[in-house]
Design an enzyme around this catalytic site. Structure first.
Site, PDB file in Angstrom:
ATOM      1  N   VAL A 134       0.838  -1.194   0.000  1.00  0.00           N
ATOM      2  CA  VAL A 134       0.000   0.000   0.000  1.00  0.00           C
ATOM      3  C   VAL A 134       0.875   1.246   0.000  1.00  0.00           C
ATOM      4  O   VAL A 134       1.834   1.332   0.776  1.00  0.00           O
ATOM      5  CB  VAL A 134      -0.936   0.025   1.231  1.00  0.00           C
ATOM      6  CG1 VAL A 134      -1.829   1.253   1.199  1.00  0.00           C
ATOM      7  CG2 VAL A 134      -1.770  -1.253   1.301  1.00  0.00           C
ATOM      8  N   CYS A 183       1.731  10.631   4.379  1.00  0.00           N
ATOM      9  CA  CYS A 183       1.446   9.649   5.432  1.00  0.00           C
ATOM     10  C   CYS A 183       1.415  10.219   6.836  1.00  0.00           C
ATOM     11  O   CYS A 183       1.086   9.500   7.778  1.00  0.00           O
ATOM     12  CB  CYS A 183       2.470   8.519   5.357  1.00  0.00           C
ATOM     13  SG  CYS A 183       4.187   9.043   5.677  1.00  0.00           S
ATOM     14  N   GLY A 234       2.246   8.361  10.252  1.00  0.00           N
ATOM     15  CA  GLY A 234       2.144   6.931   9.986  1.00  0.00           C
ATOM     16  C   GLY A 234       0.990   6.225  10.656  1.00  0.00           C
ATOM     17  O   GLY A 234       1.002   4.992  10.764  1.00  0.00           O
ATOM     18  N   GLU A 271      10.260  15.918  10.600  1.00  0.00           N
ATOM     19  CA  GLU A 271       9.826  15.482  11.928  1.00  0.00           C
ATOM     20  C   GLU A 271       8.992  14.211  11.819  1.00  0.00           C
ATOM     21  O   GLU A 271       9.132  13.286  12.625  1.00  0.00           O
ATOM     22  CB  GLU A 271       9.020  16.590  12.610  1.00  0.00           C
ATOM     23  CG  GLU A 271       9.834  17.774  13.087  1.00  0.00           C
ATOM     24  CD  GLU A 271      10.506  17.532  14.425  1.00  0.00           C
ATOM     25  OE1 GLU A 271       9.910  16.857  15.274  1.00  0.00           O
ATOM     26  OE2 GLU A 271      11.640  18.001  14.610  1.00  0.00           O
ATOM     27  N   CYS A 289     -11.936  26.945  11.936  1.00  0.00           N
ATOM     28  CA  CYS A 289     -12.180  25.807  11.048  1.00  0.00           C
ATOM     29  C   CYS A 289     -13.357  24.966  11.550  1.00  0.00           C
ATOM     30  O   CYS A 289     -14.173  24.493  10.748  1.00  0.00           O
ATOM     31  CB  CYS A 289     -10.931  24.953  10.920  1.00  0.00           C
ATOM     32  SG  CYS A 289      -9.608  25.731   9.954  1.00  0.00           S
TER      33      CYS A 289
END
Length: 385
Positions: free
Chosen positions: A172, A177, A180, A202, A356
């Site tokens: 995949v 990402c 992760g 970072e 937001c």
């Protein structure tokens, strides 16, 4: 003088035509200047009204960060403001350059790609760890059956895994990402191998800790345009907002190139309702440099002749709850970061999260998950939920 003791007339000249105009507009949104309700705007200094009229949200946001105005419930203030569509009723002449800049210049070139990583995602893993869930998932949660942030984020990750039909042994690609969270979840629960692309050093450093746990995940510090391998599935969660309209087709061509013919591609992105609108100037300057929200048509235009759009799932209202949960954790953790980051950062971050949240609550912006295939799923694609 304490700002709470300022009189109504201290910073609001009712004889000014511009101020009368704004007061009338705000009344349409049920917002009062120096009112007593949580969503009312409290003026602490001169010039707030003129800044907002001249420079839109850039002026309004900068004056808030300066401490020139407040609202007890900033999220509710923006909900009222945007639900009444007040920004559409004001012409910001000084923002013409910003509009032309975003339309004519490619602000998301490969050379510029790492700017948002350095400006936003690299401000400190410890800071984000305090604000986000335990997996460090910095995208909208799925609150359908969730009662808290942890449950909502895990539900979102699992929803994506089920939507693309992950099976053990698949490879995949995760474009953008983050820290992760999806790759770790998919590897742990579905037995897949993952490659993640990030422009944040970072995040790439954080990824080493996941690899040290023995998970089959690989972080690549590179621009998406440089990827050439093929994968069984492609996932992109909250990265398309950094691509920019001049690069949408290039992005789709890259995904098409890297996806096997029988593969599936899930694109998860925030989106806007109006195609020809410009990026928010305050968000662009202070939060996500060079970012741009796509309209629905931008995505489908870019996918034309490359992908079949199998499904579009909008759960933008869930981003309101996600942002409010982040804000709650941010406020709780702030004492440990106050000295290092300072008061202006605190007000900037509050403005970002709560404005937001109000925008998603007002349905001014959306959250879409697109399911794409290269040739069309035989018999049709059936969405899971």
């Amino acid at each position: 003088m304490d700002s709470q003791s300022l009189t109504h007339t201290a910073f609001f000249d009712e004889t000014s035509s511009s101020h009368r105009f704004v007061a009338k507009l705000l009344d349409e949104a049920d917002i009062r200047i120096n009112g007593k309700r949580p969503w009312d705007i409290k003026l602490n200094a001169h010039g707030v009204i003129d800044e907002a009229l001249a420079r839109g949200n850039l002026g309004l946001g900068e004056s808030y960060v300066n401490g020139d105005w407040d609202a007890e419930r900033l999220d509710a203030f923006f909900f009222h403001l945007l639900r009444a569509r007040l920004p559409d009723k004001i012409s910001h002449r000084k923002l013409v350059f910003h509009h032309l800049r975003t339309r004519l210049i490619n602000l998301q070139t490969a050379k510029r790609a790492f700017e948002v990583g350095e400006a936003h995602y690299d401000i400190g893993n410890d800071f984000y760890a305090a604000m986000l869930d335990k997996r460090m998932t910095y995208t909208c949660g799925y609150w359908k059956d969730a009662d808290n942030l942890e449950e909502a984020q895990e539900a979102k990750l699992d929803l994506i895994c089920r939507k693309v039909g992950l099976e053990p042994g698949m490879r995949v690609l995760d474009i953008g990402c983050g820290w992760g969270s999806f790759m770790a979840y998919a590897a742990e629960h579905y037995g897949v191998e993952c490659v993640g692309l990030t422009i944040s050093r970072e995040q790439a450093d954080y990824g080493k800790s996941l690899m040290q746990r023995g998970l089959p995940v690989e972080f690549r510090l590179q621009d998406y345009r440089d990827e050439t391998e093929q994968f069984d599935r492609i996932i992109s969660i909250g990265m398309f907002e950094h691509v920019g309209r001049k690069n949408y087709r290039t992005y789709m061509e890259m995904a098409h190139r890297c996806l096997k013919d029988d593969g599936l591609f899930l694109l998860h992105t925030i989106g806007k309702n109006v195609r020809n609108s410009s990026p928010d100037p305050w968000i662009d300057k202070y939060i996500f440099p060079n970012g741009e929200l796509p309209a629905l048509g931008h995505v489908t235009d870019a996918a034309e002749e490359l992908f079949v759009v199998e499904d579009v799932h909008n759960f933008g209202a869930d981003y309101d709850r996600t942002l409010m949960a982040w804000h709650e954790k941010f406020e709780a953790a702030w004492p440990q970061f106050a000295e290092a980051y300072g008061e202006r950062f605190y007000r900037m971050w509050r403005y970002y999260l709560l404005s937001c949240a109000g925008a998603f609550r007002a349905r001014d912006i959306q959250l879409w998950q697109f399911m794409l295939s290269k040739k069309g799923v035989l018999g049709g694609y059936h969405r899971v939920s």
